[in-house]
Design a protein around this motif. Sequence first.
Motif, PDB file in Angstrom:
ATOM      1  N   SER A  60       0.831  -1.202   0.000  1.00  0.00           N
ATOM      2  CA  SER A  60       0.000   0.000   0.000  1.00  0.00           C
ATOM      3  C   SER A  60       0.871   1.260   0.000  1.00  0.00           C
ATOM      4  N   PHE A  61       1.931   1.269   0.824  1.00  0.00           N
ATOM      5  CA  PHE A  61       2.848   2.421   0.806  1.00  0.00           C
ATOM      6  C   PHE A  61       3.520   2.533  -0.558  1.00  0.00           C
ATOM      7  N   GLU A  62       3.965   1.401  -1.091  1.00  0.00           N
ATOM      8  CA  GLU A  62       4.684   1.440  -2.367  1.00  0.00           C
ATOM      9  C   GLU A  62       3.782   1.978  -3.475  1.00  0.00           C
ATOM     10  N   LEU A  63       2.546   1.520  -3.478  1.00  0.00           N
ATOM     11  CA  LEU A  63       1.607   1.995  -4.501  1.00  0.00           C
ATOM     12  C   LEU A  63       1.283   3.476  -4.289  1.00  0.00           C
ATOM     13  N   ALA A  64       1.091   3.873  -3.034  1.00  0.00           N
ATOM     14  CA  ALA A  64       0.811   5.284  -2.735  1.00  0.00           C
ATOM     15  C   ALA A  64       1.953   6.163  -3.261  1.00  0.00           C
ATOM     16  N   GLU A  65       3.174   5.717  -3.036  1.00  0.00           N
ATOM     17  CA  GLU A  65       4.344   6.490  -3.479  1.00  0.00           C
ATOM     18  C   GLU A  65       4.382   6.583  -5.007  1.00  0.00           C
ATOM     19  N   GLU A 102      -8.451  -0.919   0.242  1.00  0.00           N
ATOM     20  CA  GLU A 102      -8.521   0.082  -0.840  1.00  0.00           C
ATOM     21  C   GLU A 102      -8.225   1.475  -0.278  1.00  0.00           C
ATOM     22  N   ASN A 103      -8.863   1.806   0.826  1.00  0.00           N
ATOM     23  CA  ASN A 103      -8.702   3.139   1.407  1.00  0.00           C
ATOM     24  C   ASN A 103      -7.288   3.384   1.927  1.00  0.00           C
ATOM     25  N   GLY A 104      -6.586   2.294   2.256  1.00  0.00           N
ATOM     26  CA  GLY A 104      -5.218   2.427   2.775  1.00  0.00           C
ATOM     27  C   GLY A 104      -4.305   3.166   1.806  1.00  0.00           C
ATOM     28  N   VAL A 105      -4.490   2.965   0.514  1.00  0.00           N
ATOM     29  CA  VAL A 105      -3.617   3.623  -0.469  1.00  0.00           C
ATOM     30  C   VAL A 105      -3.852   5.140  -0.431  1.00  0.00           C
ATOM     31  N   ALA A 106      -5.108   5.557  -0.434  1.00  0.00           N
ATOM     32  CA  ALA A 106      -5.419   6.995  -0.411  1.00  0.00           C
ATOM     33  C   ALA A 106      -4.941   7.639   0.893  1.00  0.00           C
ATOM     34  N   VAL A 107      -5.116   6.917   2.001  1.00  0.00           N
ATOM     35  CA  VAL A 107      -4.706   7.471   3.303  1.00  0.00           C
ATOM     36  C   VAL A 107      -3.183   7.613   3.346  1.00  0.00           C
ATOM     37  N   ARG A 108      -2.464   6.624   2.820  1.00  0.00           N
ATOM     38  CA  ARG A 108      -0.986   6.708   2.845  1.00  0.00           C
ATOM     39  C   ARG A 108      -0.506   7.780   1.870  1.00  0.00           C
ATOM     40  N   MET A 109      -1.214   7.958   0.749  1.00  0.00           N
ATOM     41  CA  MET A 109      -0.872   9.079  -0.147  1.00  0.00           C
ATOM     42  C   MET A 109      -1.006  10.393   0.617  1.00  0.00           C
TER      43      MET A 109
END
Length: 306
Positions: A61-66, A288-295
């Motif tokens: 999730s962090f990697e995708l957010a980045e 799903e929401n984890g990506v937006a939150v980490r972004m």
Amino acid sequence: MLKSPHLLGIKDLDEESIQLIVKTAREFKEVLNRPIKKVPSLRDVTIANIFFENSTRTRLSFELAEKRLSADTINFSASGSSVKKGETLLDTVNNILAMKVDMIVMRHASPGAPHYLAKHIKANIVNAGDGTHEHPTQALLDTFSLQEKLGDLAGKKIAIIGDILHSRVALSNIYALKKQGAEVRLCGPSTLIPKHIQSLDVEVSHDVKSTLAWCDAANVLRIQLERQQIKYFPSLREYSQFFGINRAMLEELPKEIVLMHPGPINRGVELSSDAADSPHSIILDQVENGVAVRMAVLYLLASRAS
Ligand code: CP
């Protein structure tokens, strides 16, 4: 703007910052639903994801957010690294920073490891889980997901059920929920509820059925066998019998409740498959929401630095 250059835990985050992260994450979620999901916000920012403990959701999730924010990323796993040759945490991180890295996302088995780093290095640090202590981005994505379902969390009744003693998710969620004015009830066997936890203004119950009937949402936690050096209950079968949740239990309730789990699930232990995969469950929405939150977290920390 966030007040700290780091996200080390929810304990030291004020409610205004929690709501700022959630609001920013809502905007990023909208971006993630567009055909072109990438924005240039973190172009020229380099982020190292350093994981000393196993992870599926948080690391990806962090990697995708980045990547969605156009940051440059490098990934480090302790296994296969020079940590195995005796290099210290600080030496490892200083060597990574010497390669012109701006931000560190770290998971570590030792509680307080990111707090220690924050005292010794200049880069922004995001705690991706430190032992049994805190998992701030999990609590923020849980807040985001709960708000999507229940709106403002003030006065809402949230149950956290399972292995509270070994859970960093529980502690970060308690801080986040109490700061937003929610009522929190912890439920599990007495051996898995920390002594004196009521000092955090939470209720304690050992009865799952009445806890489910009380709450608006139940966040069910994994039994963390890998952190249990002694037996806290006679057997997994017995745990499941007394504290496991199945779909029939959810359907018997007088009102609809939201079912959550941070993952990974021990299917058939804390949750049956028919509950985990039921319409009550928002487990994959949480992911799903984890990506937006980490972004949102990475963007707000980087904006603070620039
Ligand atoms: N929820 C969570 O932290 O999952 P991982 O351990 O797979 O990252």
